[in-house]
Design an enzyme around this catalytic site. Sequence first.
Site, short mmCIF file in Angstrom:
data_model
loop_
_atom_site.label_atom_id
_atom_site.label_comp_id
_atom_site.label_asym_id
_atom_site.label_seq_id
_atom_site.Cartn_x
_atom_site.Cartn_y
_atom_site.Cartn_z
N TYR A 50 23.08 -56.88 -3.16
CA TYR A 50 22.24 -55.74 -2.85
C TYR A 50 23.33 -54.83 -2.47
CZ TYR A 50 17.40 -55.74 -3.93
OH TYR A 50 16.38 -55.66 -4.74
N GLU A 52 22.19 -51.19 -2.04
CA GLU A 52 21.59 -49.87 -2.01
C GLU A 52 22.45 -48.72 -1.26
OE1 GLU A 52 17.70 -50.39 -0.13
OE2 GLU A 52 16.85 -51.41 -2.18
N ASP A 196 21.51 -34.51 -23.13
CA ASP A 196 21.54 -35.97 -23.20
C ASP A 196 22.26 -36.50 -24.21
OD1 ASP A 196 20.76 -38.59 -23.61
OD2 ASP A 196 18.78 -38.52 -23.47
N THR A 222 23.42 -42.69 -22.18
CA THR A 222 23.59 -44.28 -22.17
C THR A 222 24.87 -44.62 -22.24
OG1 THR A 222 23.25 -44.52 -24.54
CG2 THR A 222 21.35 -44.72 -22.98
N LYS A 225 25.97 -47.16 -26.48
CA LYS A 225 25.72 -46.49 -27.90
C LYS A 225 27.35 -46.63 -28.54
CE LYS A 225 21.19 -45.17 -27.61
NZ LYS A 225 20.82 -44.69 -26.27
N ARG A 231 24.89 -52.33 -21.58
CA ARG A 231 23.44 -51.73 -21.58
C ARG A 231 23.19 -50.87 -20.25
NH1 ARG A 231 19.53 -51.28 -24.90
NH2 ARG A 231 20.85 -52.29 -26.53
C1 PLP Z 1 19.07 -39.56 -26.42
C2 PLP Z 1 18.42 -40.89 -25.74
N1 PLP Z 1 18.23 -40.57 -24.69
C3 PLP Z 1 17.78 -41.77 -23.96
C4 PLP Z 1 17.51 -42.86 -24.46
C5 PLP Z 1 16.88 -44.24 -23.60
O1 PLP Z 1 18.07 -44.91 -23.22
P1 PLP Z 1 17.63 -46.39 -23.02
O2 PLP Z 1 17.18 -47.06 -24.08
O3 PLP Z 1 18.63 -47.19 -22.16
O4 PLP Z 1 16.43 -46.25 -21.97
C6 PLP Z 1 18.01 -43.12 -25.80
C7 PLP Z 1 17.71 -44.16 -26.53
O5 PLP Z 1 17.95 -44.68 -27.41
C8 PLP Z 1 18.26 -42.14 -26.58
O6 PLP Z 1 18.47 -41.97 -27.82
#
Ligand code: PLP
Length: 424
Positions: A50, A52, A196, A222, A225, A231
Amino acid sequence: MNLAKTDPKIYDLIKKEIERQKDGLVLIPSENYASPAVLSAMGTPLSNKYSEGYPKKRYYGGNQFIDEIETLAIERAKKIFHAEHANVQPHSGSQANATVYLALLNYRDKVLGIDLSAGGHLTHGSPVNFSGKLYNFAYYGVDSKTERINLREVEKIAKKFKPKLIIVSTTAYSRTLEFKKFRKIADRIKAYLMADIAHIAGLVVAGLHPHPFPWCDVVTTTTHKTLRGPRGGLILCKIKDRLDPKGKLTLSQKIDKAVFPGTQGGPLEHVIAAKAVCFLEAMRPSFKKYQKQIILNARAMADEFKKQGIRIVSGGTDNHLMVIDISPFKTESKRIQDELDEVGLYVNRNAIPFDKRPPYNPSGIRLGSPAITTRGLKEKEAREVVRLIVSLIKNIKNTKIKNQIKKRVKEITRKFPIYVDFQW
Ligand SMILES: Cc1ncc(COP(=O)(O)O)c(C=O)c1O
């Protein structure tokens, strides 16, 4: 191995899944094969701890090594993304996005995001997602002719709607994102700008896609990918808050507080260690070479689809993915995906812009090159994979052809194996 004795059922199912991954070709653009080093960092007793809080500011004792691990992950993330600040704790991409909204917005605040059918993600304001329920979203889409984001349209909507936050992000969009132009729009209406880059993170790190910094205030991604890590999620941001320079908290403090205690409890330090490994791997010249090949393979795939008479949304790809339009075929996308599954070709069905069909059975299939490129396939093999896919779509009821395709997929996976040294 202990697990085989303790829980033979789970052991056996894991074994089967590993075999499935070895024996099939993954064309789902959001999936990849993390390296054995990344996997090895994840499967450790770090999971027990843990922690936090943040390095040197923890709520539990015994965090001396965890602090070093998380600090390394933060420093490496900042380095590869040229970021002023990094928070490596988000458990996933969705959680990273939820955190940014919590940091920058109040309940029902206005946000401008990309429409799901134009290539956006659920967390960018879909009505069925927390984002669409808690915040007041408006959407921009793509131009009906070019199927690309039309920045004039984005500006028009932004000026009328006056959002507090604009999101640049895609999950099924094959064209380059113009962060600099989005920033001009955000400046005109004094909005925060967030990118994002979950899908294109690897390309950004390798310098093969325009960088969201210095244009964006916050960047989420993320790590699993194109970045090819474990993950998980990651938030990068500026330190200063451009729209609230005299506020009590800096932008980076707002983000950190929104992660913990805002949305998460104990961080997954075994995953953070694996993120650190992935960031180190991303610093190597071989990573840039890999990202270049991802793009070359995606281009070859798109070209081959066109040669085979299949329409690609927006006419091609600049990145790692493409969405093909299967509406001219009688067979539905769900059936095509299921048939491809059976021969070991993994894809996912996806909406195309202005899709008239429902999300569960839309008119498109999304494909990408990151995973096959990790296996070592180059343009020649990527083209062959496309021909196999098209052949199956065109001969969906022909068992003989299906068996031939299955055999060929197996041969390709044997020629380009993964996880050769991975013991299970
Ligand atoms: C652009 C984008 N943002 C966020 C996410 C969400 O990621 P997670 O599946 O790790 O929650 C994805 C997932 O495919 C994504 O393509």
